[in-house]
Design an enzyme around this catalytic site. Sequence first.
Site, PDB file in Angstrom:
ATOM      1  N   ASN A 140       3.563  -5.906 -12.755  1.00  0.00           N
ATOM      2  CA  ASN A 140       2.394  -6.590 -12.207  1.00  0.00           C
ATOM      3  C   ASN A 140       1.456  -5.542 -11.624  1.00  0.00           C
ATOM      4  O   ASN A 140       1.896  -4.619 -10.925  1.00  0.00           O
ATOM      5  CB  ASN A 140       2.815  -7.597 -11.126  1.00  0.00           C
ATOM      6  CG  ASN A 140       1.620  -8.317 -10.514  1.00  0.00           C
ATOM      7  OD1 ASN A 140       1.037  -7.855  -9.546  1.00  0.00           O
ATOM      8  ND2 ASN A 140       1.258  -9.454 -11.086  1.00  0.00           N
ATOM      9  N   GLU A 201      -0.985  -6.624 -16.852  1.00  0.00           N
ATOM     10  CA  GLU A 201      -2.392  -6.228 -16.810  1.00  0.00           C
ATOM     11  C   GLU A 201      -2.649  -4.910 -17.530  1.00  0.00           C
ATOM     12  O   GLU A 201      -3.740  -4.701 -18.083  1.00  0.00           O
ATOM     13  CB  GLU A 201      -2.868  -6.138 -15.357  1.00  0.00           C
ATOM     14  CG  GLU A 201      -3.022  -7.471 -14.648  1.00  0.00           C
ATOM     15  CD  GLU A 201      -1.734  -7.995 -14.028  1.00  0.00           C
ATOM     16  OE1 GLU A 201      -1.777  -9.034 -13.346  1.00  0.00           O
ATOM     17  OE2 GLU A 201      -0.673  -7.358 -14.235  1.00  0.00           O
ATOM     18  N   ASP A 247     -15.318  -7.881   4.027  1.00  0.00           N
ATOM     19  CA  ASP A 247     -14.828  -8.594   2.853  1.00  0.00           C
ATOM     20  C   ASP A 247     -15.922  -8.682   1.797  1.00  0.00           C
ATOM     21  O   ASP A 247     -17.037  -8.190   1.982  1.00  0.00           O
ATOM     22  CB  ASP A 247     -14.356  -9.998   3.252  1.00  0.00           C
ATOM     23  CG  ASP A 247     -13.086 -10.403   2.530  1.00  0.00           C
ATOM     24  OD1 ASP A 247     -12.934 -10.013   1.361  1.00  0.00           O
ATOM     25  OD2 ASP A 247     -12.262 -11.102   3.124  1.00  0.00           O
TER      26      ASP A 247
END
Length: 441
Positions: A140, A201, A247
Amino acid sequence: MEIKGFITWARETGSLVEVERAVDPHLELARVMYALDGRPVLFRNLAGFPGWRAISGVCAQRQHFAAALGCKVPDLVHRMADALACPTPPPVLDSGLCQEVVEARVDLTRLPIPRYHPDDGGRYVTAGVVVIKDADFGRNVSFHRLMLLDERRFAARIVEGRGTHTALSKSAGDLPVAIAIGCPIQVLLAAAMSPSRGVDELSIAYALVPMPLARCQTVDLEVPAEAELILEGRITYTLSDEGPFPDLTGTMDIVRRQSVIEIDRVTHRRDPIFHALLPGGMEHKNLMGMPREPTIFSAVNEVCRCTGVYITPGGTSWLHAVVQIEKQHEEDGRRAIWAAFQGHTSLKHVVVVDTDVDLYDSADVEWAIATRFQADRDLVVLTDKPGSSLDPSATQALGQKARTAKMGLDATAPLGKARRGYEKVRYGPVDLALYGRKGKM
């Protein structure tokens, strides 16, 4: 396209900004990155960190992805969708360029890890591609911001319920991890995607543009062989405060108790380049938004013919999208709205347009809304739906999914003869060279 190849391309196309003077990674670097946001910037001299350079803006424009993938910008969504559908395992080498230099001892404070904002909890790795293996689903790969704690440790923001968190919960002890910094563009794009469980991925990255992996030296993991810097270590069950930190929305995220990563090996290329990603900048937005476009594209294609998807930077590259369809039935616009919300569950507002509207041009999209949309006929409003924790206006409750209202605008023209009244007037092309130089006609 690996980082040094990207720098060559950006220099040849005239888009690269090269900063010669010494820049301090403590706050100054981020200020320059912010002032030049949207452009690739090479910092040739980092104050206090001899031998290192830094790059920002690698993924700041869609043209950068198109150059790396060898396609045109409108074809990016198709290339991503194809790679998601047909991942291809990359070859694995015993060693790679990322291991040209092996540091004699681990001292993370000697790496040019920036502090971006005065209110940050510390110095942060923002472009770290984290590789782990899940006991059930295999490899992952994902992004995690990493706050430097000391010479050997980071506090990692690991979102609950996602791949890394799930794999760690299955591990009886520490979970081996490798962190790649300065990765090829196709790796950065693939690492930001959210494929089905068990889909690797790095195999998506290889399907986008072939590139090899290299075996790590101290953990049973593989990393992009052409990365600039590799950190090998373990995700532990020790917790530490992480944050605050800006963020995606440009607002400041909170402090949480997060897992500590301990680093046991540092390797890098000769003449290494540190990839610094500005939080909330265009590079951050593209890597968040673009990987959701193929999932929306696929979902909409199940109900009508989708020709393009654009998650817009004005919507923080997460909450707003424009969906372009080739309308064949009057209800296709509404069908596309419902499907788009299924294709990206954090989506808050979506506009559906026809193929004669440039979905990348906000003025053209606004024109479609102004001339083809009626609120009492073409508006879809959904109330109290699962939303995004990144939306400060959503209803937030600790440990629960955010709740929000959602809106879809069908800005498509009617079919048949009625459509003629909705079409924009066009003029024929002209060769301005026949009329003299610019400003002297």
